[in-house]
Design a protein around this motif. Structure first.
Motif, PDB file in Angstrom:
ATOM      1  N   HIS A 153      38.690  42.529  41.642  1.00 16.42           N
ATOM      2  CA  HIS A 153      39.213  41.427  42.456  1.00 16.42           C
ATOM      3  C   HIS A 153      39.472  40.198  41.594  1.00 16.42           C
ATOM      4  O   HIS A 153      40.452  39.466  41.798  1.00 16.42           O
ATOM      5  N   TYR A 154      38.618  39.956  40.621  1.00 18.87           N
ATOM      6  CA  TYR A 154      38.769  38.788  39.751  1.00 18.87           C
ATOM      7  C   TYR A 154      40.051  38.890  38.925  1.00 18.87           C
ATOM      8  O   TYR A 154      40.762  37.900  38.741  1.00 18.87           O
ATOM      9  N   ARG A 206      43.468  39.531  41.649  1.00 14.93           N
ATOM     10  CA  ARG A 206      43.601  38.761  42.892  1.00 14.93           C
ATOM     11  C   ARG A 206      45.011  38.186  43.016  1.00 14.93           C
ATOM     12  O   ARG A 206      45.676  38.348  44.047  1.00 14.93           O
ATOM     13  N   ARG A 207      45.484  37.535  41.987  1.00 15.61           N
ATOM     14  CA  ARG A 207      46.808  36.930  42.068  1.00 15.61           C
ATOM     15  C   ARG A 207      47.932  37.972  42.061  1.00 15.61           C
ATOM     16  O   ARG A 207      48.897  37.837  42.822  1.00 15.61           O
ATOM     17  N   ASP A 237      45.629  28.928  43.249  1.00 17.31           N
ATOM     18  CA  ASP A 237      44.298  29.190  42.707  1.00 17.31           C
ATOM     19  C   ASP A 237      43.182  28.823  43.669  1.00 17.31           C
ATOM     20  O   ASP A 237      42.008  28.868  43.287  1.00 17.31           O
ATOM     21  N   VAL A 260      32.285  38.276  43.067  1.00 15.69           N
ATOM     22  CA  VAL A 260      33.269  39.293  43.442  1.00 15.69           C
ATOM     23  C   VAL A 260      33.251  40.394  42.387  1.00 15.69           C
ATOM     24  O   VAL A 260      32.624  40.262  41.328  1.00 15.69           O
ATOM     25  N   GLN A 282      33.297  34.424  40.597  1.00 14.72           N
ATOM     26  CA  GLN A 282      34.697  34.031  40.706  1.00 14.72           C
ATOM     27  C   GLN A 282      34.844  32.572  40.300  1.00 14.72           C
ATOM     28  O   GLN A 282      34.034  31.712  40.676  1.00 14.72           O
ATOM     29  N   LEU A 293      40.238  28.880  46.042  1.00 12.63           N
ATOM     30  CA  LEU A 293      39.209  29.863  46.371  1.00 12.63           C
ATOM     31  C   LEU A 293      38.776  29.699  47.820  1.00 12.63           C
ATOM     32  O   LEU A 293      38.726  28.569  48.333  1.00 12.63           O
ATOM     33  N   LEU A 330      47.817  40.976  43.299  1.00 12.45           N
ATOM     34  CA  LEU A 330      47.810  41.576  44.623  1.00 12.45           C
ATOM     35  C   LEU A 330      48.385  40.625  45.665  1.00 12.45           C
ATOM     36  O   LEU A 330      49.104  41.042  46.584  1.00 12.45           O
ATOM     37  N   ALA A 331      48.059  39.332  45.532  1.00 13.42           N
ATOM     38  CA  ALA A 331      48.611  38.358  46.474  1.00 13.42           C
ATOM     39  C   ALA A 331      50.129  38.273  46.341  1.00 13.42           C
ATOM     40  O   ALA A 331      50.851  38.196  47.340  1.00 13.42           O
TER      41      ALA A 331
END
Length: 463
Positions: A447-448, A451-452, A367, A443, A211, A369, A454-455
């Motif tokens: 997910h990579y 990730r954004r 962004d 990851v 990641q 982590l 989904l958030a």
């Protein structure tokens, strides 16, 4: 001894059949056999158009058109090919033997478009392997050949084509059997292709990756000496330029002295007046007892003015700021400072050691982590790609991450991170800007990539 038969001594139809069978057996690939089947069968019987159908191993999956006369490549998305595929699939499943076909023998949704695409008379020639039990109905289906023309088909032409089809089916099956097992499954089973691509996509999304995020960064000084304004005043002139190397005690800048010199002159006059009054009182005290009582008050006033005078002189001595240590002068353009009023303690410039630098990173909140914001953030690896040479990078390790995000000059809410360059790395110059790449924990690729999104979805949907 009987004379050997030659093409010249044979009947033209028999000679054409033998020549065509020879061409069929000479085919080395299914594509070459398909070309012979749809284009060179014309030397045996006349027709206007031909199509070769390949039956898939699974009856539910149907089959596909592998060759059409006059077409170098079969486009499965063409309207004609899509309609012809439906017709051949219907014949392959409903006509096990050679048969003449027309629009009346097809379902309504297929038959009503017959005249739009094909002539009136067609011949369906199933391609089957010889059955071991002698029953043609139970033989292995390979495919079929559809021949179309304007006039009907004779019984003799049908017998010739049946004889040709038996040899063609055996050769075609042999060519298909030479393929690797995975290639046969790929061609004959569309479900296999679908499963393959689903497996590939699933495997890629489950692939572990490192990641990482990108953020703007700048090389700044580590533990610089801050030069602050010693008094309230106005900047008169800078005696050094930005990024200039200076020595200890070297003048850096000076403040305007006009106000202090005026104050010095006034205070000096007040001190002289207080001194004269005190001397006069001393002389009068010898004759007048009342003057003697004022001596202590006048002496205190004279001492006060003398202290004020000494203070103003000390202020004048401090208007020129000297370098507290060796280093490089770090400040903005001197024209931004000249004539600008400053207050006591305001930072004017910094003296940095070029051998002691670190990386300042402004990481946007979106962004951030988890590994960067944890206490173990010191293990986070950082790479700096300078804006002047993005092909090379400098390695560093995260040293500090702010607990609170602040607005950047660009209006982005971001955390301030500090990273120290690894030993052995060439130290970049102060003020160098670039892009920092921070590496987090391993990851999955899913997910990579998501990730954004989904958030953002969680913020909107609340789950």
């Amino acid at each position: 001894m009987p004379a050997q038969a030659t093409p010249e001594t044979l009947h033209p139809t028999v000679a054409a059949l033998l020549n065509l069978q020879q061409r069929v057996h000479a085919a080395t690939t299914p594509a070459a056999l398909g070309y012979v089947a749809v284009n060179e069968t014309l030397f045996l019987v006349p027709y206007r158009q031909a199509a070769l159908w390949q039956t898939h191993a699974s009856a539910a999956s149907g089959g596909r058109i592998v060759a059409v006369s006059g077409l170098p490549v079969v486009d499965p998305d063409a309207p004609y090919i899509q309609w012809l595929t439906a017709v051949l699939h219907h014949l392959d499943t409903r006509q096990p033997a050679v048969a003449m076909v027309d629009a009346a023998g097809l379902p309504d949704h297929l038959g009503r478009h017959w005249r739009e695409w094909l002539p009136s008379h067609a011949l369906w020639l199933p391609l089957r392997l010889p059955a071991l039990d002698g029953e043609g109905e139970n033989s292995q289906r390979v495919g079929g050949l559809l021949l179309v023309r304007e006039h009907s088909w004779s019984e003799g032409e049908q017998h010739l084509l049946v004889h040709l089809g038996q040899g063609m089916a055996q050769v075609w099956w042999g060519l298909l059997a030479r393929r690797p097992w995975w290639r046969r499954l790929w061609v004959q089973r569309p479900a296999t292709r679908t499963l393959f691509w689903l497996s590939v996509v699933g495997g890629l999304l489950a692939w572990p990756v490192q990641q990482s995020v990108l953020a703007p960064a700048e090389v700044v000084a580590w533990q610089p000496a801050v030069v602050r304004a010693p008094l309230d005043g106005v900047v008169d002139a800078f005696l050094v330029t930005p990024n200039q190397s200076v020595q200890t005690g070297q003048p850096l800048l000076k403040l305007d002295t006009t106000r202090l010199r005026n104050r010095l002159e006034v205070t000096g006059k007040e001190w002289e007046v207080a001194q004269a009054e005190y001397r006069q009182a001393v002389q009068s005290a010898l004759q007048d007892s009342r003057s003697k009582a004022k001596l202590a008050l006048l002496l205190g006033r004279m001492q006060q003015k003398e202290a004020d005078l000494a203070y103003v002189r000390s202020q004048l001595e401090r208007v020129t700021l000297l370098a507290p240590r060796d280093g490089v002068a770090v400040f903005s353009d001197e024209n931004d400072w000249v004539g600008r009023p400053v207050s006591v303690g305001e930072r004017l410039l910094m003296l940095a050691d070029p051998r002691q630098v670190e990386l300042e990173i402004r990481l946007p909140v979106a962004d951030a982590l988890p590994a960067v914001m944890q206490d173990s953030g010191a293990a986070v690896r950082v790479e700096l790609f300078p804006a002047t040479d993005a092909s090379h990078s400098l390695s560093a390790r995260l040293r500090h991450a702010s607990y609170r995000a602040d607005l950047t000059p660009e209006g982005v809410l971001a955390y301030t991170l500090r990273a120290r360059f690894d030993e052995g790395e060439p130290l970049p110059r102060l003020g160098l800007r670039g892009t920092a790449k921070l590496y987090g924990e391993p990851v999955r690729l899913f997910h990579y990539l998501f990730r954004r999104p989904l958030a953002a979805a969680r913020q909107v949907l609340g789950w």
